[in-house]
Write an enzyme that holds these catalytic residues in place. Sequence first.
Site, PDB file in Angstrom:
ATOM      1  N   ASN A 148       0.800  -1.351  -0.247  1.00  0.00           N
ATOM      2  CA  ASN A 148       0.180  -0.186  -0.567  1.00  0.00           C
ATOM      3  C   ASN A 148       1.005   1.248   0.017  1.00  0.00           C
ATOM      4  OD1 ASN A 148      -0.429   1.733   2.780  1.00  0.00           O
ATOM      5  ND2 ASN A 148       0.277  -0.081   3.207  1.00  0.00           N
TER       6      ASN A 148
ATOM      7  N   PHE B 292      -1.482   8.257   4.451  1.00  0.00           N
ATOM      8  CA  PHE B 292      -1.762   8.957   5.491  1.00  0.00           C
ATOM      9  C   PHE B 292      -3.628   9.664   4.772  1.00  0.00           C
ATOM     10  CE2 PHE B 292       1.670   9.536   7.940  1.00  0.00           C
ATOM     11  CZ  PHE B 292       1.706   8.085   8.604  1.00  0.00           C
TER      12      PHE B 292
ATOM     13  N   SER C 118       5.948   4.826   8.720  1.00  0.00           N
ATOM     14  CA  SER C 118       4.950   4.715   7.212  1.00  0.00           C
ATOM     15  C   SER C 118       6.112   5.360   5.885  1.00  0.00           C
ATOM     16  CB  SER C 118       4.103   5.358   7.427  1.00  0.00           C
ATOM     17  OG  SER C 118       2.929   4.771   8.029  1.00  0.00           O
TER      18      SER C 118
ATOM     19  N   ASN D  64       4.963   6.284   3.380  1.00  0.00           N
ATOM     20  CA  ASN D  64       4.360   6.985   2.105  1.00  0.00           C
ATOM     21  C   ASN D  64       3.910   8.195   2.091  1.00  0.00           C
ATOM     22  OD1 ASN D  64       4.022   4.267   1.058  1.00  0.00           O
ATOM     23  ND2 ASN D  64       2.136   3.389   1.987  1.00  0.00           N
ATOM     24  N   THR D  65       4.793   9.103   3.780  1.00  0.00           N
ATOM     25  CA  THR D  65       4.651   9.747   3.372  1.00  0.00           C
ATOM     26  C   THR D  65       6.905  10.293   3.599  1.00  0.00           C
ATOM     27  OG1 THR D  65       2.762  10.110   4.773  1.00  0.00           O
ATOM     28  CG2 THR D  65       4.948  11.623   5.412  1.00  0.00           C
TER      29      THR D  65
ATOM     30  N   LYS E 180       5.725   3.832  17.081  1.00  0.00           N
ATOM     31  CA  LYS E 180       5.656   2.998  16.145  1.00  0.00           C
ATOM     32  C   LYS E 180       6.955   2.937  14.419  1.00  0.00           C
ATOM     33  CE  LYS E 180       2.407   0.128  12.880  1.00  0.00           C
ATOM     34  NZ  LYS E 180       1.175  -0.282  12.257  1.00  0.00           N
TER      35      LYS E 180
ATOM     36  N   ASN F  24       5.986  -1.591  11.193  1.00  0.00           N
ATOM     37  CA  ASN F  24       4.863  -1.260  10.118  1.00  0.00           C
ATOM     38  C   ASN F  24       5.515  -2.146   8.825  1.00  0.00           C
ATOM     39  OD1 ASN F  24       3.765   0.550   8.323  1.00  0.00           O
ATOM     40  ND2 ASN F  24       3.656   2.358   9.911  1.00  0.00           N
TER      41      ASN F  24
HETATM   42  C1  LIG Z   1      -3.275  -0.525   3.138  1.00  0.00           C
HETATM   43  C2  LIG Z   1      -2.453  -0.519   4.689  1.00  0.00           C
HETATM   44  C3  LIG Z   1      -2.467   1.047   5.627  1.00  0.00           C
HETATM   45  C4  LIG Z   1      -1.930   0.547   6.451  1.00  0.00           C
HETATM   46  N1  LIG Z   1      -1.919   2.189   6.659  1.00  0.00           N
HETATM   47  C5  LIG Z   1      -1.821   2.122   8.559  1.00  0.00           C
HETATM   48  C6  LIG Z   1      -1.256   3.464   9.224  1.00  0.00           C
HETATM   49  O1  LIG Z   1      -2.221   4.543   8.397  1.00  0.00           O
HETATM   50  N2  LIG Z   1      -1.166   3.835  10.083  1.00  0.00           N
HETATM   51  C7  LIG Z   1      -0.101   2.559  10.607  1.00  0.00           C
HETATM   52  O2  LIG Z   1       0.582   2.859  11.458  1.00  0.00           O
HETATM   53  N3  LIG Z   1       0.277   1.476   9.806  1.00  0.00           N
HETATM   54  C8  LIG Z   1      -0.319   1.281   8.663  1.00  0.00           C
HETATM   55  N4  LIG Z   1      -0.222   0.177   8.770  1.00  0.00           N
HETATM   56  C9  LIG Z   1       0.807  -1.151   8.361  1.00  0.00           C
HETATM   57  C10 LIG Z   1      -0.377  -2.222   9.722  1.00  0.00           C
HETATM   58  O3  LIG Z   1      -0.345  -1.638  10.738  1.00  0.00           O
HETATM   59  C11 LIG Z   1       0.664  -3.087   9.783  1.00  0.00           C
HETATM   60  O4  LIG Z   1       1.830  -2.555  11.151  1.00  0.00           O
HETATM   61  C12 LIG Z   1       1.316  -3.514   8.503  1.00  0.00           C
HETATM   62  O5  LIG Z   1       0.209  -4.038   7.884  1.00  0.00           O
HETATM   63  C13 LIG Z   1       2.365  -4.839   9.120  1.00  0.00           C
HETATM   64  O6  LIG Z   1       1.171  -6.016   9.238  1.00  0.00           O
HETATM   65  P1  LIG Z   1       0.044  -6.937   9.198  1.00  0.00           P
HETATM   66  O7  LIG Z   1       1.503  -7.737   7.949  1.00  0.00           O
HETATM   67  O8  LIG Z   1      -0.434  -7.717   9.948  1.00  0.00           O
HETATM   68  O9  LIG Z   1      -0.481  -6.459   6.998  1.00  0.00           O
HETATM   69  C14 LIG Z   1      -1.339  -0.252   6.743  1.00  0.00           C
HETATM   70  C15 LIG Z   1      -0.892  -1.458   6.205  1.00  0.00           C
HETATM   71  C16 LIG Z   1      -2.295  -1.632   5.228  1.00  0.00           C
HETATM   72  C17 LIG Z   1      -2.089  -3.157   4.831  1.00  0.00           C
END
Ligand SMILES: Cc1cc2nc3c(=O)[nH]c(=O)nc-3n(C[C@H](O)[C@H](O)[C@H](O)COP(=O)(O)O)c2cc1C
Length: 368
Positions: free
Chosen positions: A116, A120, A182, A184-185, A222, A251
């Site tokens: 992704n 944000f 993240s 993406n910023t 985080k 993350n």
């Molecule tokens: C579509 C998407 C959007 C995410 N948005 C955020 C976010 O806004 N803030 C954040 O701290 N992590 C965000 N994450 C990261 C998740 O919170 C998590 O740390 C990461 O996906 C690893 O966990 P997973 O393998 O169970 O998905 C996002 C993940 C995905 C897939």
Amino acid sequence: MYKIFFQLVFRRMDPEAAHHLAFRWIRLAARIPVLRTFVAAALAPRYKELRTEAFGLRMHGPFGLAAGFDKNAVAIDGMSMLGFDHVEIGTVTGEAQPGNPRKRMFRLVADRALINRMGFNNDGSLAVAARLATREAVFRTVVGVNIGKTKVVPEAEAVGDYVKSAERLAPYADYLVVNVSSPNTPGLRSLQAVDQLRPLLTAVREAADRVAANRRVPLLVKIAPDLADEDVDAVADLAVELGLDGIIATNTTIARDELGLRSDPALVQETGGLSGAPLKARSLEVLRRLYARVGDRITLVGVGGIENAEDAWQRILAGATLVQGYSAFVYEGPFYARALHKGLAARLRTSPYATLADAVGADVRKTV
Ligand SMILES: Cc1cc2nc3c(=O)[nH]c(=O)nc-3n(C[C@H](O)[C@H](O)[C@H](O)COP(=O)(O)O)c2cc1C
């Protein structure tokens, strides 16, 4: 049944559109009392042995929804109904913003992963704070609030942007997370460097204390899985120095080549953060390293590729008091949390540990 449904419906849809559709159903079900009670009874059974306490907060269990799924705090009861023991909303930024242009979410089905670059997209701290202030909670769920930097705010003014969010949101947060990880910023992850992170965390701590004067809101940071090991250690030491309550690891990752991904190479090369199964090993490694460094002084939250009870159990043994998931929910569907709880309770019963708390970090303590 969900897997057939996923193949027939969700897999043919754009991943973000599928997310919004599923999200709408969850919110709708949570608004109908009979349905809500029925679903919660089926999907969120409570196990006494999984009761968990983290940074002074009591929860039904250790498993929560990771940030990014409910960015705007609109489905807390819905997610609780599906069995998540805590819900981390956000990332919320100082100002509202649309995020990156679509298409910005990709499914790597063969790898049980997602990429992704949402960037944000959220309603901003003012709107989300107003929503939390007027929320009538049905379930007593722990609500974490994850904050990040508004894209248009220059890096030199990042602290002020986080402080603005903290001042608005801390009164409604059971715990607060400073997201500096993240991908993406632009520039966000450079805030993980200790000389930038120290003033940021100090200012957010002070802001939270100012606005939530009668209560100390737990503060967590985080981190990214892409940090070098020495940088993981440096963040861990800083967290201890500042008396932080927790670290969330991890993350999404920007790594690709070394992960042995099987999906279409064009998809694999999409810009953004990769999550799900391929992230499992590195997230576990970072967690283990953190626990070896901080022990029980700081609560650790394990996230990244947790697909089932065994994965959650491994994180607990590696030092996590809480665990979270996001990507596997997309692939496993509504029974994800239920299966995880059931398996975790069974795993604990057959283990040498009397409680989950006894199991936290047990694997790392053995090797230190
Ligand atoms: C579509 C998407 C959007 C995410 N948005 C955020 C976010 O806004 N803030 C954040 O701290 N992590 C965000 N994450 C990261 C998740 O919170 C998590 O740390 C990461 O996906 C690893 O966990 P997973 O393998 O169970 O998905 C996002 C993940 C995905 C897939």
